[in-house]
Write an enzyme that holds these catalytic residues in place. Structure first.
Site, PDB file in Angstrom:
ATOM      1  N   THR A   4       7.648  24.537 -29.402  1.00 26.70           N
ATOM      2  CA  THR A   4       7.087  23.841 -28.240  1.00 26.70           C
ATOM      3  C   THR A   4       5.752  24.440 -27.859  1.00 26.70           C
ATOM      4  O   THR A   4       5.155  25.221 -28.625  1.00 26.70           O
ATOM      5  CB  THR A   4       8.111  23.830 -27.074  1.00 26.70           C
ATOM      6  OG1 THR A   4       7.637  22.940 -26.065  1.00 26.70           O
ATOM      7  CG2 THR A   4       8.318  25.217 -26.477  1.00 26.70           C
ATOM      8  N   TYR A  44       2.456  25.336 -29.612  1.00 26.16           N
ATOM      9  CA  TYR A  44       2.421  25.456 -31.082  1.00 26.16           C
ATOM     10  C   TYR A  44       2.694  24.167 -31.858  1.00 26.16           C
ATOM     11  O   TYR A  44       2.762  24.208 -33.086  1.00 26.16           O
ATOM     12  CB  TYR A  44       3.455  26.508 -31.522  1.00 26.16           C
ATOM     13  CG  TYR A  44       3.201  27.865 -30.937  1.00 26.16           C
ATOM     14  CD1 TYR A  44       2.039  28.558 -31.221  1.00 26.16           C
ATOM     15  CD2 TYR A  44       4.142  28.467 -30.101  1.00 26.16           C
ATOM     16  CE1 TYR A  44       1.809  29.813 -30.667  1.00 26.16           C
ATOM     17  CE2 TYR A  44       3.921  29.716 -29.550  1.00 26.16           C
ATOM     18  CZ  TYR A  44       2.758  30.387 -29.843  1.00 26.16           C
ATOM     19  OH  TYR A  44       2.527  31.625 -29.303  1.00 26.16           O
ATOM     20  N   ASN A  77       8.009  19.309 -33.495  1.00 24.14           N
ATOM     21  CA  ASN A  77       8.800  20.104 -32.544  1.00 24.14           C
ATOM     22  C   ASN A  77      10.082  20.640 -33.178  1.00 24.14           C
ATOM     23  O   ASN A  77      10.843  21.343 -32.518  1.00 24.14           O
ATOM     24  CB  ASN A  77       9.130  19.293 -31.283  1.00 24.14           C
ATOM     25  CG  ASN A  77      10.211  18.270 -31.525  1.00 24.14           C
ATOM     26  OD1 ASN A  77      10.364  17.769 -32.630  1.00 24.14           O
ATOM     27  ND2 ASN A  77      10.976  17.963 -30.496  1.00 24.14           N
ATOM     28  N   ASP A  79      -6.107   8.638 -18.949  1.00 24.80           N
ATOM     29  CA  ASP A  79      -6.000  10.102 -18.908  1.00 24.80           C
ATOM     30  C   ASP A  79      -7.215  10.601 -18.127  1.00 24.80           C
ATOM     31  O   ASP A  79      -8.306  10.030 -18.253  1.00 24.80           O
ATOM     32  CB  ASP A  79      -6.017  10.681 -20.349  1.00 24.80           C
ATOM     33  CG  ASP A  79      -5.573  12.134 -20.397  1.00 24.80           C
ATOM     34  OD1 ASP A  79      -4.517  12.412 -20.988  1.00 24.80           O
ATOM     35  OD2 ASP A  79      -6.286  13.016 -19.826  1.00 24.80           O
ATOM     36  N   GLN A 138      15.934  14.252 -27.857  1.00 20.46           N
ATOM     37  CA  GLN A 138      15.198  15.062 -28.851  1.00 20.46           C
ATOM     38  C   GLN A 138      16.112  16.174 -29.378  1.00 20.46           C
ATOM     39  O   GLN A 138      16.058  16.533 -30.549  1.00 20.46           O
ATOM     40  CB  GLN A 138      13.859  15.596 -28.321  1.00 20.46           C
ATOM     41  CG  GLN A 138      13.897  16.585 -27.159  1.00 20.46           C
ATOM     42  CD  GLN A 138      14.290  18.005 -27.545  1.00 20.46           C
ATOM     43  OE1 GLN A 138      14.128  18.408 -28.699  1.00 20.46           O
ATOM     44  NE2 GLN A 138      14.825  18.754 -26.601  1.00 20.46           N
TER      45      GLN A 138
HETATM   46  P1  NAD Z   1      -0.504  18.048 -22.623  1.00 22.54           P
HETATM   47  O1  NAD Z   1      -1.132  19.111 -21.812  1.00 22.54           O
HETATM   48  O2  NAD Z   1      -0.657  18.041 -24.112  1.00 22.54           O
HETATM   49  O3  NAD Z   1      -1.039  16.612 -22.122  1.00 22.54           O
HETATM   50  C1  NAD Z   1      -1.049  16.213 -20.774  1.00 22.54           C
HETATM   51  C2  NAD Z   1      -2.170  15.169 -20.596  1.00 22.54           C
HETATM   52  O4  NAD Z   1      -2.099  14.653 -19.272  1.00 22.54           O
HETATM   53  C3  NAD Z   1      -3.574  15.739 -20.788  1.00 22.54           C
HETATM   54  O5  NAD Z   1      -4.285  14.928 -21.699  1.00 22.54           O
HETATM   55  C4  NAD Z   1      -4.168  15.704 -19.371  1.00 22.54           C
HETATM   56  O6  NAD Z   1      -5.580  15.487 -19.383  1.00 22.54           O
HETATM   57  C5  NAD Z   1      -3.444  14.535 -18.761  1.00 22.54           C
HETATM   58  N1  NAD Z   1      -3.349  14.562 -17.299  1.00 22.54           N
HETATM   59  C6  NAD Z   1      -2.987  15.603 -16.512  1.00 22.54           C
HETATM   60  N2  NAD Z   1      -2.958  15.213 -15.215  1.00 22.54           N
HETATM   61  C7  NAD Z   1      -3.289  13.893 -15.211  1.00 22.54           C
HETATM   62  C8  NAD Z   1      -3.408  12.916 -14.172  1.00 22.54           C
HETATM   63  N3  NAD Z   1      -3.168  13.223 -12.884  1.00 22.54           N
HETATM   64  N4  NAD Z   1      -3.772  11.652 -14.516  1.00 22.54           N
HETATM   65  C9  NAD Z   1      -4.017  11.330 -15.801  1.00 22.54           C
HETATM   66  N5  NAD Z   1      -3.929  12.221 -16.829  1.00 22.54           N
HETATM   67  C10 NAD Z   1      -3.546  13.478 -16.529  1.00 22.54           C
HETATM   68  O7  NAD Z   1       1.030  18.068 -22.223  1.00 22.54           O
HETATM   69  P2  NAD Z   1       2.250  17.383 -23.029  1.00 22.54           P
HETATM   70  O8  NAD Z   1       2.771  18.320 -24.047  1.00 22.54           O
HETATM   71  O9  NAD Z   1       1.788  16.045 -23.447  1.00 22.54           O
HETATM   72  O10 NAD Z   1       3.363  17.299 -21.896  1.00 22.54           O
HETATM   73  C11 NAD Z   1       3.187  16.489 -20.743  1.00 22.54           C
HETATM   74  C12 NAD Z   1       4.436  16.584 -19.883  1.00 22.54           C
HETATM   75  O11 NAD Z   1       5.534  16.015 -20.576  1.00 22.54           O
HETATM   76  C13 NAD Z   1       4.867  18.008 -19.535  1.00 22.54           C
HETATM   77  O12 NAD Z   1       5.250  18.046 -18.191  1.00 22.54           O
HETATM   78  C14 NAD Z   1       6.072  18.262 -20.408  1.00 22.54           C
HETATM   79  O13 NAD Z   1       6.989  19.139 -19.804  1.00 22.54           O
HETATM   80  C15 NAD Z   1       6.656  16.868 -20.519  1.00 22.54           C
HETATM   81  N6  NAD Z   1       7.439  16.678 -21.740  1.00 22.54           N
HETATM   82  C16 NAD Z   1       8.706  16.224 -21.618  1.00 22.54           C
HETATM   83  C17 NAD Z   1       9.499  16.026 -22.751  1.00 22.54           C
HETATM   84  C18 NAD Z   1      10.903  15.545 -22.605  1.00 22.54           C
HETATM   85  O14 NAD Z   1      11.683  15.736 -23.545  1.00 22.54           O
HETATM   86  N7  NAD Z   1      11.258  14.883 -21.523  1.00 22.54           N
HETATM   87  C19 NAD Z   1       8.973  16.296 -24.028  1.00 22.54           C
HETATM   88  C20 NAD Z   1       7.642  16.737 -24.124  1.00 22.54           C
HETATM   89  C21 NAD Z   1       6.888  16.938 -22.953  1.00 22.54           C
END
Ligand code: NAD
Length: 296
Positions: free
Chosen positions: A77, A80, A102, A165, A265
Site C-alpha cells: 500500500t 509503494y 496492491n 481533481d 480487495q
Molecule cells: P492519492 O493521494 O494517490 O490520490 C488522491 C487524489 O485526490 C489526488 O490526485 C489529489 O489531488 C486529489 N484530491 C485531494 N483532495 C481533493 C479535493 N478536495 N477535490 C478534488 N481532488 C482532491 O490517494 P489514493 O491512494 O488515490 O487514495 C485516496 C483515498 O482512497 C484515501 O483516503 C484512501 O484511504 C482511500 N482508499 C480506499 C480504498 C478502499 O479499499 N476502500 C482503497 C484505496 C484507497
C-alpha cells in the site's frame, strides 16, 4: 502478461502488508479469521516501513526478505503501489490496466503483481448499487485509487465520465488513460465540480479523494449538489460514515460506503495468496467487528 495464483491449497500461509502508517489496518484480521474459519492458519504481518527496524530498508530489500522468508505473498500500500512494479516479473491484466499493484504473489521463484482494488470497487459497486442509473458519473479524485475506480466504472458499462481533481493535470492524465483503455467511454476532465452539473446532471458521484478521512475532515462534494436522484459512493472507510455519506443520506441519496471496496480487495487477495475462495460475508463481519471495539 499473465495472472497467477499461489497453489497453496489449505497449507498454512504467511503473508503481510508493506506500507507506511498501516498499524490500524483491518486487513490482517480479515485474512487470519477467514483462514481460521477454513481450518488453516494464516499469519499476516504488518510490515510498516516507518518502524525503527525497517526505516533504513528499501522496498526492494523488504520484498527480497519476505520472499526469502517463505511468505506466500504480500499486500502493498501507500506509498509503494507503483514503485513495486519494477520489482515484479509479471502483472495481471488489472494491474497493468491501473498501473499499480496492491497484491504480490510469490510462486515458482517468480513475483506476480495484481490489483485487487479495481475488482474490490467493481464488486462493491455491483452489489451495493443495484438498480441505480449509472449512465453519467462524476469521479472526484484521480490519484492511485481514482485510476482503479475509473477502470471499474468503465468495465461496469457507464456511458459518460467526468473527472475532477484539485490537481487538474491528474484529471487530464486519467482522461488520457481511459481514452487509451476504454475508447468506448467518453471521459472529460472538469476544472470545477459545477461543470459536471451544468447542462445536465450526473446520476452518481464517487469520492476517490482522501477528503472525509478522520485526519482530513470535510467533503469533496459541496452539499448544494446533493439531491435524492443522485447516488453517492465513497471509497474512504475510516471513518465509515464520512461527511459526504452522511450529507448524502440526509438528502435521500442511495449511498455506497468504502468498506465494500476494502473488504472485496481483501477477498480477492486471500484467494490469490491461498488458492482458496474466501467468504465475503465472513470477511465483512470481521471488518465490521472493529466498529464495536473501542479503537479502530
Ligand atoms: P492519492 O493521494 O494517490 O490520490 C488522491 C487524489 O485526490 C489526488 O490526485 C489529489 O489531488 C486529489 N484530491 C485531494 N483532495 C481533493 C479535493 N478536495 N477535490 C478534488 N481532488 C482532491 O490517494 P489514493 O491512494 O488515490 O487514495 C485516496 C483515498 O482512497 C484515501 O483516503 C484512501 O484511504 C482511500 N482508499 C480506499 C480504498 C478502499 O479499499 N476502500 C482503497 C484505496 C484507497
Amino acid at each position: 502478461m499473465q495472472a497467477e495464483r499461489a497453489a497453496v491449497a489449505t497449507a498454512d500461509v504467511r503473508v503481510g502488508l508493506i506500507g507506511c502508517g498501516i498499524l490500524r489496518s483491518r486487513t490482517p484480521a480479515m485474512h487470519m479469521a477467514e483462514a481460521k474459519a477454513q481450518g488453516f492458519v494464516c499469519t499476516y504481518d504488518l510490515l510498516d516501513m516507518e518502524d525503527d527496524e525497517r526505516r533504513d530498508m528499501s522496498l526492494a530489500e523488504m520484498l527480497d526478505r519476505v520472499e526469502a522468508d517463505g511468505y506466500a505473498g504480500v499486500n502493498v500500500t501507500y506509498p509503494y503501489k507503483m514503485e513495486v512494479i519494477s520489482l515484479l516479473d509479471e502483472l495481471s491484466v488489472n494491474a497493468a490496466a491501473v498501473g499499480a499493484v496492491n497484491t504480490v504473489v510469490f510462486k515458482d521463484g517468480k513475483r506476480f503483481g495484481h490489483n485487487t482494488d479495481l475488482w474490490g470497487f467493481a464488486e462493491s459497486f455491483h452489489r451495493g448499487l443495484k438498480g441505480a442509473v449509472k449512465d453519467d458519473v462524476l469521479l472526484i479524485g484521480a490519484g492511485g485509487a481514482g485510476v482503479a475506480v475509473a477502470n471499474a466504472l468503465a468495465n461496469a458499462g457507464i456511458k459518460r465520465l467526468s473527472i475532477h481533481d484539485v490537481d487538474y493535470n491528474r484529471a487530464l492524465d486519467l482522461v488520457e488513460h481511459i481514452a487509451e483503455r476504454h475508447p468506448e467511454l467518453p471521459a472529460r476532465a472538469i476544472a470545477e465540480i459545477s461543470d459536471a452539473f451544468s447542462g445536465g446532471r450526473p446520476n452518481g458521484v464517487v469520492n476517490a479523494t482522501p477528503m472525509g478521512m478522520a485526519k482530513l475532515p470535510g467533503s469533496a462534494l459541496p452539499i448544494e449538489y446533493l439531491s435524492d436522484n443522485l447516488w453517492v459512493a465513497d471509497i474512504v472507510y475510516f471513518p465509515l460514515e464520512t461527511q459526504l455519506l452522511k450529507d448524502a443520506r440526509d438528502h435521500g441519496c442511495k449511498t455506497l460506503p468504502g468498506s465494500g471496496m476494502a473488504v472485496f480487495q481483501a477477498v480477492r487477495a486471500f484467494e490469490l495468496f491461498t488458492g482458496q475462495p474466501a467468504d465475503p460475508e465472513r470477511m465483512k463481519a470481521t471488518f465490521d467487528a472493529f466498529d464495536s471495539k473501542p479503537s479502530g
